[in-house]
Design an enzyme around this catalytic site. Structure first.
Site, PDB file in Angstrom:
ATOM      1  N   ALA A 251     -25.702 -24.002 -26.158  1.00 43.65           N
ATOM      2  CA  ALA A 251     -26.476 -23.866 -24.970  1.00 43.65           C
ATOM      3  C   ALA A 251     -28.073 -24.073 -25.090  1.00 43.65           C
ATOM      4  O   ALA A 251     -28.865 -23.901 -24.257  1.00 43.65           O
ATOM      5  CB  ALA A 251     -26.465 -22.244 -24.471  1.00 43.65           C
ATOM      6  N   ALA A 252     -28.293 -24.762 -26.317  1.00 41.65           N
ATOM      7  CA  ALA A 252     -29.779 -25.323 -26.557  1.00 41.65           C
ATOM      8  C   ALA A 252     -30.246 -26.060 -25.145  1.00 41.65           C
ATOM      9  O   ALA A 252     -31.269 -26.015 -24.602  1.00 41.65           O
ATOM     10  CB  ALA A 252     -29.954 -25.931 -27.851  1.00 41.65           C
ATOM     11  N   GLY A 253     -29.350 -27.340 -24.929  1.00 39.78           N
ATOM     12  CA  GLY A 253     -29.590 -28.063 -23.942  1.00 39.78           C
ATOM     13  C   GLY A 253     -29.980 -27.399 -22.708  1.00 39.78           C
ATOM     14  O   GLY A 253     -30.710 -27.610 -21.441  1.00 39.78           O
ATOM     15  N   ASP A 254     -28.935 -26.497 -22.601  1.00 35.63           N
ATOM     16  CA  ASP A 254     -28.914 -25.644 -21.239  1.00 35.63           C
ATOM     17  C   ASP A 254     -30.267 -25.055 -20.994  1.00 35.63           C
ATOM     18  O   ASP A 254     -30.954 -24.872 -20.083  1.00 35.63           O
ATOM     19  CB  ASP A 254     -27.666 -24.792 -21.073  1.00 35.63           C
ATOM     20  CG  ASP A 254     -26.451 -25.638 -20.983  1.00 35.63           C
ATOM     21  OD1 ASP A 254     -26.298 -26.595 -20.678  1.00 35.63           O
ATOM     22  OD2 ASP A 254     -25.664 -24.858 -21.429  1.00 35.63           O
TER      23      ASP A 254
HETATM   24  P1  ADP Z   1     -27.830 -30.221 -26.579  1.00 36.53           P
HETATM   25  O1  ADP Z   1     -27.859 -28.638 -26.835  1.00 36.53           O
HETATM   26  O2  ADP Z   1     -27.408 -30.576 -25.079  1.00 36.53           O
HETATM   27  O3  ADP Z   1     -27.160 -30.863 -27.687  1.00 36.53           O
HETATM   28  P2  ADP Z   1     -30.082 -30.881 -28.005  1.00 36.53           P
HETATM   29  O4  ADP Z   1     -29.432 -30.562 -29.492  1.00 36.53           O
HETATM   30  O5  ADP Z   1     -30.885 -32.229 -27.940  1.00 36.53           O
HETATM   31  O6  ADP Z   1     -29.363 -30.627 -26.748  1.00 36.53           O
HETATM   32  O7  ADP Z   1     -31.303 -29.532 -27.822  1.00 36.53           O
HETATM   33  C1  ADP Z   1     -31.919 -29.390 -26.848  1.00 36.53           C
HETATM   34  C2  ADP Z   1     -33.305 -28.864 -27.237  1.00 36.53           C
HETATM   35  O8  ADP Z   1     -33.126 -27.661 -27.903  1.00 36.53           O
HETATM   36  C3  ADP Z   1     -34.206 -29.685 -28.033  1.00 36.53           C
HETATM   37  O9  ADP Z   1     -34.854 -30.554 -27.328  1.00 36.53           O
HETATM   38  C4  ADP Z   1     -35.017 -28.600 -28.603  1.00 36.53           C
HETATM   39  O10 ADP Z   1     -36.166 -28.158 -27.862  1.00 36.53           O
HETATM   40  C5  ADP Z   1     -34.081 -27.430 -28.952  1.00 36.53           C
HETATM   41  N1  ADP Z   1     -33.440 -27.366 -30.373  1.00 36.53           N
HETATM   42  C6  ADP Z   1     -32.143 -27.682 -30.648  1.00 36.53           C
HETATM   43  N2  ADP Z   1     -32.003 -27.591 -31.914  1.00 36.53           N
HETATM   44  C7  ADP Z   1     -33.155 -27.006 -32.158  1.00 36.53           C
HETATM   45  C8  ADP Z   1     -33.506 -26.754 -33.624  1.00 36.53           C
HETATM   46  N3  ADP Z   1     -32.625 -27.018 -34.890  1.00 36.53           N
HETATM   47  N4  ADP Z   1     -34.990 -26.186 -33.906  1.00 36.53           N
HETATM   48  C9  ADP Z   1     -35.505 -26.154 -32.741  1.00 36.53           C
HETATM   49  N5  ADP Z   1     -35.271 -26.376 -31.727  1.00 36.53           N
HETATM   50  C10 ADP Z   1     -34.149 -26.932 -31.424  1.00 36.53           C
END
Ligand code: ADP
Length: 305
Positions: A251-254
């Site tokens: 859910a990072a992207g969410d």
């Molecule tokens: P999704 O979860 O949709 O695959 P991402 O992997 O691009 O999307 O992550 C979305 C956002 O979450 C990134 O732009 C960043 O801000 C944050 N994020 C993801 N992984 C990390 C990490 N390892 N460290 C810090 N921030 C992170």
């Protein structure tokens, strides 16, 4: 000044989350520990926004079952307005099997259940809940004809539209693309939409140019631990992710999308809204779960101090 109205359209799932030492290979059986969490991209995004002090509305479809009742309860408790949600007798709520390894990586399988049956006329009805001057956020878990209809309503209702194209599917009309204000793919989705492999900010710039050719006003690509890249007709910039110890990237992207939308609703500039979204997503990956990992505005302010 009060925040702009915010409404999310998307999916809700009951997540069956197994924590495992590492992700399995085909044919392998592993031991893990199970926890049930409320999830679904649209629901996660709405909860991320609600934690930041807006009262977003949410449209989704859930079954008239135990899972649906607990999903609805989780949304209510998070401060999401649930009046637009359809509870559907005889249908099952969406569910997802989520495996999370000790290094924070994940694997997900989804049964969309009632999420799969959204029609254009259902969207038309739900759109009555879109208030004047609203920001609308849609992800791609909803059937594409329903999305085409929602995006067409922009010319009548005049909302700003954030489109998180996840998971990427074919069939979005070129008219619909031209109604998008911000398209917000991750690296994989940007590749699927443009054919450009996004591995750093230079390749993100190339992909963003191709995304703009599809018709949206701006492209905002997230690059995991690297950060995010923004482009519109007059500005381009990259912002780095906050370095954190990763526990679970679910859910990072969410988190990013919900926080970006909430920050625009709070009338922050685009750059400030992206910075806040990076902070919210960074905090999200330091915690386990989906909705349970969305930070409060207090935690975000402390983090940014
Ligand atoms: P999704 O979860 O949709 O695959 P991402 O992997 O691009 O999307 O992550 C979305 C956002 O979450 C990134 O732009 C960043 O801000 C944050 N994020 C993801 N992984 C990390 C990490 N390892 N460290 C810090 N921030 C992170």
């Amino acid at each position: 000044m009060s925040p702009r109205p915010l409404m999310f359209f998307g999916t809700t799932n009951l997540d069956l989350c197994f924590n495992v030492e590492r992700l399995p290979t085909p044919g392998e059986s592993l031991m893990g520990s199970l926890k049930q969490n409320a999830g679904g991209k649209g629901a996660n995004q709405a909860v991320a926004a609600a934690r930041l002090g807006v009262r977003p509305s949410f449209y989704t479809r859930i079954g008239d079952d135990d899972a649906g009742r607990s999903l609805l309860q989780a949304l209510r408790e998070a401060g999401v307005r649930v009046e637009a949600i359809e509870v559907c007798p005889g249908e099952i709520s969406g569910s997802a099997l989520v495996l999370v390894g000790d290094d924070g990586s994940n694997m997900i399988v989804i049964d969309p259940g009632a999420n799969a049956n959204v029609t254009p006329s259902m969207v038309e009805k739900a759109a009555e809940f879109i208030e004047r001057d609203a920001i609308v956020v849609a992800e791609m878990g909803m059937p594409v004809p329903a999305l085409n209809h929602l995006f067409a309503l922009k010319s009548i209702k005049g909302f700003d539209l954030i489109f998180n194209p996840a998971p990427v599917r074919a069939g979005l009309s070129s008219a619909a693309w031209r109604n998008v204000d911000f398209v917000t793919p991750n690296q994989t989705e940007a590749f699927e939409l443009t054919g450009v492999q996004v591995h750093d900010f230079d390749s993100a710039a190339h992909a963003a140019g191709k995304l703009l050719d599809l018709g949206p006003r701006a492209a905002l690509i997230t690059l995991g631990a690297q950060g995010a890249y923004y482009a519109d007709a007059s500005a381009t910039f990259a912002l780095r992710a906050f370095p954190v110890k990763v526990v679970d990237t679910t859910a990072a992207g969410d988190a990013f999308n919900g926080a970006f939308a909430a920050s625009l609703a709070h009338r922050l500039s685009i750059r400030e809204a992206i910075k806040k979204a990076l902070a919210v997503a960074a905090l999200c990956v330091t915690r386990r779960g989906a909705q349970s990992s969305m930070p409060s505005s207090w935690a975000v302010d402390e983090f940014l101090k």
